[in-house]
Design an enzyme around this catalytic site. Structure first.
Site, PDB file in Angstrom:
ATOM      1  NE  ARG A 232     -54.401  13.898  84.530  1.00  0.00           N
ATOM      2  CZ  ARG A 232     -54.293  12.998  85.241  1.00  0.00           C
ATOM      3  NH1 ARG A 232     -54.760  13.153  86.308  1.00  0.00           N
ATOM      4  NH2 ARG A 232     -53.739  11.712  84.718  1.00  0.00           N
ATOM      5  CD  GLU A 261     -50.776  17.492  90.033  1.00  0.00           C
ATOM      6  OE1 GLU A 261     -50.362  16.422  89.930  1.00  0.00           O
ATOM      7  OE2 GLU A 261     -52.040  17.655  90.104  1.00  0.00           O
ATOM      8  CG  HIS A 282     -51.947  13.571  91.511  1.00  0.00           C
ATOM      9  ND1 HIS A 282     -51.852  14.186  90.258  1.00  0.00           N
ATOM     10  CD2 HIS A 282     -53.089  12.524  91.193  1.00  0.00           C
ATOM     11  CE1 HIS A 282     -52.298  13.630  89.300  1.00  0.00           C
ATOM     12  NE2 HIS A 282     -53.126  12.487  89.852  1.00  0.00           N
TER      13      HIS A 282
END
Length: 327
Positions: A232, A261, A282
């Site tokens: 994360r 993000e 990601h």
């Protein structure tokens, strides 16, 4: 638990919807709802399934009559778990669904950093032959520090041991004896930082882990350490990491996650564009296999909560078991 109608607010594999419908649960799929739209819609549903895009805030929860919120994935930082618990709403995730995919990306980033694969490929595609610029090193006998020894951390350890890496690790809820079962030497964090050639983090983003690796920690690390984060954004202080890369204290980073993000902050873009950074958008759970797996796991748990199908009884992803105990 009676679950009659579920809203799927983020795109998940069709297997999720199919399994719910097969078990007499009505499903609506409505993606990219604004916060206001979600607040308006949510009172009509007993259950909500999201991935990482939809933010299940306190306001959304208070507007709902939900009985369960499911995250098709591992992290639940986009769900206000405290607010849900106060309202007796079960929150669950799929902790093992993307473990292999996240592990494999972690290993890919480690090996890519070791051999300068990304900058070397970019140079060659640009028409240059810069062999001498991209000399790397072996990872054989290098020390890999693994912070977080859950499913993903363990899978990483096993695979990188096959490459000959020495694995050390820490997890507050894993004992030294348990770590030894998969050949990881258990050490406290302050013992890991000075000896690790590579450090990879596999912990959730909670107050205790925010900026876990900061300027103070990086200063304790071996000069030239390489950092990998497929967990994360926010676990590693982006400002501190950039400064360490600039100074040479850190000699490379593999990053799949960021504090915002999509990225918005200047410091995040500086990191992404840094020549010593391999950055991906990601992709940890972005495999066909993981997407099917998390979709099936979240729906199986919903069905298990209804106790209507003896084939589905496990709810291993429940985050707030006290709510289930009350019910």
């Amino acid at each position: 638990m009676e679950i009659n109608k579920v809203l799927v607010a983020d795109a998940v594999d069709q297997a999720c919807v199919d399994l719910l419908k097969e078990n007499k649960i009505d499903v609506d799929c409505k993606f990219k709802l604004t916060k206001e739209q979600l607040i308006k819609e949510i009172p009509n549903y007993d259950g909500l399934i999201v991935r990482s895009d939809t933010k299940v805030t306190k306001e959304v929860i208070q507007a709902s009559k939900l009985k369960v919120i499911g995250r098709a994935g591992a992290g639940v930082d986009n769900i206000d778990v405290d607010a849900a618990t106060k309202q007796s709403i079960v929150v669950l995730n799929t902790p093992g669904g993307n473990a292999i995919s996240a592990c494999e990306l972690t290993c890919t980033l480690i090996t890519s950093l070791a051999r300068n694969v990304v900058p070397g490929a970019a140079s060659l595609k640009a028409g240059r032959w810069d062999r001498k610029l991209f000399s790397g090193h072996e990872i054989y006998c290098k020390v890999l520090g693994i912070v977080g020894l859950g499913r993903i951390g363990r899978e990483v350890a096993v695979r990188m041991q096959a490459w000959g890496m020495k694995t050390v690790g820490f997890d507050p809820i894993v004992s030294a004896d348990d770590a030894a079962k998969f050949n990881v030497k258990f050490l406290e964090l302050d013992k890991i930082w000075p000896i690790a050639d590579y450090i990879t983090v596999h912990v959730p983003l909670i107050p205790e882990t925010r900026n876990l690796i900061d300027a103070k920690v990086l200063a304790q690390c071996k000069k030239g350490v390489k950092i990998v984060n497929v967990a994360r954004g926010g676990i590693i202080d982006e400002h501190a990491l950039f400064q360490a890369l600039e100074s040479g204290q850190c000699n490379g980073a593999g990053l799949d996650v960021y504090e915002q993000e999509p990225p918005t902050e200047e410091i995040t873009w500086k990191l992404i564009k840094h020549p010593k950074v391999v950055a991906t958008p990601h992709l940890g759970a972005s495999t066909t296999e993981a997407q099917v797996r998390v979709a099936v796991e979240v729906s199986e748990q919903f069905v298990a909560l209804t106790k209507t199908n003896p084939s589905f009884t496990e709810t291993l992803g429940i985050i707030n078991p006290s709510v289930v105990a009350k019910k």
